[in-house]
Motif scaffolding. Structure first.
Motif, PDB file in Angstrom:
ATOM      1  N   HIS A  61      -5.946   9.423 -10.543  1.00  0.00           N
ATOM      2  CA  HIS A  61      -4.723   8.733 -10.987  1.00  0.00           C
ATOM      3  C   HIS A  61      -4.558   8.821 -12.505  1.00  0.00           C
ATOM      4  CE1 HIS A  61      -4.509   6.048  -7.121  1.00  0.00           C
ATOM      5  NE2 HIS A  61      -4.185   7.309  -6.899  1.00  0.00           N
ATOM      6  N   GLU A  64      -3.254  12.196 -13.512  1.00  0.00           N
ATOM      7  CA  GLU A  64      -1.803  12.347 -13.325  1.00  0.00           C
ATOM      8  C   GLU A  64      -1.045  11.531 -14.375  1.00  0.00           C
ATOM      9  OE1 GLU A  64      -1.654  13.314  -8.557  1.00  0.00           O
ATOM     10  OE2 GLU A  64      -1.387  11.231  -9.188  1.00  0.00           O
ATOM     11  N   HIS A  93       0.058   4.001  -7.510  1.00  0.00           N
ATOM     12  CA  HIS A  93      -1.334   4.127  -7.974  1.00  0.00           C
ATOM     13  C   HIS A  93      -1.933   2.741  -8.154  1.00  0.00           C
ATOM     14  CE1 HIS A  93      -0.750   8.371  -9.943  1.00  0.00           C
ATOM     15  NE2 HIS A  93      -0.704   8.407  -8.626  1.00  0.00           N
ATOM     16  N   HIS A 136       2.016   9.508  -0.131  1.00  0.00           N
ATOM     17  CA  HIS A 136       1.955   9.699  -1.587  1.00  0.00           C
ATOM     18  C   HIS A 136       1.539  11.149  -1.913  1.00  0.00           C
ATOM     19  CE1 HIS A 136       1.195   8.114  -5.744  1.00  0.00           C
ATOM     20  NE2 HIS A 136       0.304   9.097  -5.767  1.00  0.00           N
ATOM     21  N   GLU A 140       3.748  14.116  -3.749  1.00  0.00           N
ATOM     22  CA  GLU A 140       3.339  14.799  -4.984  1.00  0.00           C
ATOM     23  C   GLU A 140       3.269  16.313  -4.765  1.00  0.00           C
ATOM     24  OE1 GLU A 140       0.981  11.273  -7.311  1.00  0.00           O
ATOM     25  OE2 GLU A 140      -0.230  12.719  -6.206  1.00  0.00           O
TER      26      GLU A 140
HETATM   27 FE   LIG Z   1      -0.594  10.154  -7.493  1.00  0.00          FE
END
Ligand SMILES: [Fe+2]
Ligand SMILES: [Fe+2]
Length: 172
Positions: A61, A64, A93, A136, A140
């Motif tokens: 996380h 990113e 997140h 999720h 992405e």
């Molecule tokens: Fe993510």
């Protein structure tokens, strides 16, 4: 130069996709654990899942959030909805990490052979978690990464890789 023209270990998007493949596997472990409740829980998978949730997830996380999101916001064009996409992913997140903290404690107990206090509730929690997390990851892979590949310059991609590698050198 496009990121895809570099070696995989020099392509930060390939690193993210590699993590996503591992996270997909994690979701499969959590599903097997939920399916095994209350009396047939695979304890080895509880240990692997707890480790991944405690260490790999927050590291990914941060990669990113600090490696990619600011660069993408800076390059996004009108109509990309980058601010909205990134706000939603960041929010997920935070909530997934909060959830993961609770799950780690429970998974470590199961690994030690302790019975779940409330197997029905735990099954519900696990399913809610891995179903959301799969969504999720899918988002992405299909929206965020393709958009970032289109928008980031070669210098951005190098910067993103450097930021990610710096975070990988940090102990979580
Ligand atoms: Fe993510
Ligand atoms: Fe991700």
């Amino acid at each position: 130069m496009q990121a895809s023209a570099t070696f995989p270990q020099e392509d930060p998007f390939a690193l993210l996709l590699e993590d996503h493949a591992k996270q997909w596997e994690l979701c499969g472990w959590l599903e097997k654990i939920a399916d095994g409740l209350p009396n047939d829980v695979p304890r080895d998978l509880c240990a692997l899942a707890a480790h991944s949730l405690r260490t790999d997830m927050p590291r990914h996380h941060r990669e990113e959030e600090e490696g990619l999101f600011p660069l993408l916001i800076a390059r996004a064009e009108d109509g990309d909805l980058a601010d909205e996409i990134i706000a939603k992913l960041s929010e997920e997140h935070a909530s997934d990490e909060g959830f993961a903290e609770e799950l780690v404690d429970i998974l470590e107990g199961l690994e030690r052979g302790e019975p779940a206090d409330n197997p029905d509730m735990l099954g519900y929690m696990l399913r809610g978690f891995f179903e959301n997390y799969r969504r999720h990851i899918h988002w992405e892979n299909t929206v965020l990464i393709p958009l970032a590949r289109r928008r980031l310059t070669a210098a951005d991609v190098r910067e993103m890789l450097e930021r990610m590698l710096r975070l990988r050198a940090t102990v979580f």
